[in-house]
Design an enzyme around this catalytic site. Structure first.
Site, mmCIF file in Angstrom:
data_model
loop_
_atom_site.group_PDB
_atom_site.id
_atom_site.type_symbol
_atom_site.label_atom_id
_atom_site.label_comp_id
_atom_site.label_asym_id
_atom_site.label_seq_id
_atom_site.Cartn_x
_atom_site.Cartn_y
_atom_site.Cartn_z
ATOM 1 N N LYS A 123 0.832 -1.198 0.000
ATOM 2 C CA LYS A 123 0.000 0.000 0.000
ATOM 3 C C LYS A 123 0.872 1.256 0.000
ATOM 4 C CE LYS A 123 -1.999 3.450 2.429
ATOM 5 N NZ LYS A 123 -1.461 4.320 3.489
ATOM 6 N N ASP A 142 -6.039 0.703 0.651
ATOM 7 C CA ASP A 142 -6.103 1.081 2.060
ATOM 8 C C ASP A 142 -7.466 0.665 2.603
ATOM 9 O OD1 ASP A 142 -7.747 2.956 0.822
ATOM 10 O OD2 ASP A 142 -7.425 4.377 2.438
#
Length: 212
Positions: A123, A142
């Site tokens: 991420k 996320d």
DNA sequence: CTCCCGATAT
DNA sequence: ATATCAGGAG
């Protein structure tokens, strides 16, 4: 039983793009290093809180060497209000040391090298690559992207890495970064985690999770 | 799987 | 009082 909704994807994505033209990241940064630091700090914290901290932090720590040589308890104090401050301070310092020792003091611009930094997984790496270097390596998944992709029926997986793979097959490569930012914006503004405002949602009529 | 963790909204 | 926030490591 999770509803799958892949056939509605093109229509939903077009409507969301119209709703959020030119989505911009909310974290404040000027360099790849600042972006990396802000993104590490953003774990389980709000962008507002992170920006509040980095405003002073970036004046005090200007290069990776400032983080690498910092007194750890002082660094902890400097990032305290973002939460997880002990882990984050340790990750910032250890990442800075890896960057200074193995990457000549420059934040790496490949997925492979970014993943060598402690505290950096896909991420964070995806965000640094996309916004810091313009590299399209993947889609940053996320908490918002995960929640909306699930609610909209774009994936039935729960593992962020598998969700990212599903989304990469669905979304045009040159829209990967905008896709993440758009879902985050829609998640913050309308599709709340606790009580989604389906009545105000431009795609509620296409959403398998809509309660309207 | 658990743990890390403060700030904010509800 | 509890859920949630541009997650990642062990």
């Amino acid at each position: 039983m999770t509803a799958s909704n892949l056939s509605n994807f093109p229509q939903i994505w077009e409507l969301l793009k119209k709703e959020y033209p030119d989505p911009q990241p909310a974290l404040h940064f000027k360099t790849p290093l600042e972006l990396l630091v802000a993104t590490i700090l953003s774990a389980q914290s709000t962008d507002v809180q992170v920006n509040k901290v980095t405003r002073e932090l970036f004046k005090k720590y200007r290069s990776v060497f400032d983080y690498a040589d910092a007194d750890i308890s002082e660094l902890e104090k400097d990032i305290y209000s973002t939460g997880f401050y002990r882990n984050k301070a340790k990750h910032l310092q250890q990442s800075a040391r890896v960057i200074s020792e193995e990457f000549d003091g420059e934040v790496p611009s490949t997925m492979e090298d970014l993943l060598k930094l402690p505290g950096v997984a896909r991420k964070t790496a995806n965000i640094v690559l996309a916004r810091g270097f313009g590299v399209k390596a993947g889609i940053a998944v996320d908490t918002h992207v995960k929640r909306l992709a699930t609610r909209l029926g774009f994936t039935e997986n729960k593992d962020p890495v598998k969700i990212e793979k599903d989304l990469m097959e669905l979304v045009d490569r040159n829209e990967w970064d905008d896709f993440s930012l758009t879902l985050i914006l829609h998640g913050r503004n309308v599709c709340f985690a606790r009580k989604p405002a389906c009545g105000q949602c431009v795609v509620h009529h296409l959403c398998p999770s809509s309660i309207v």
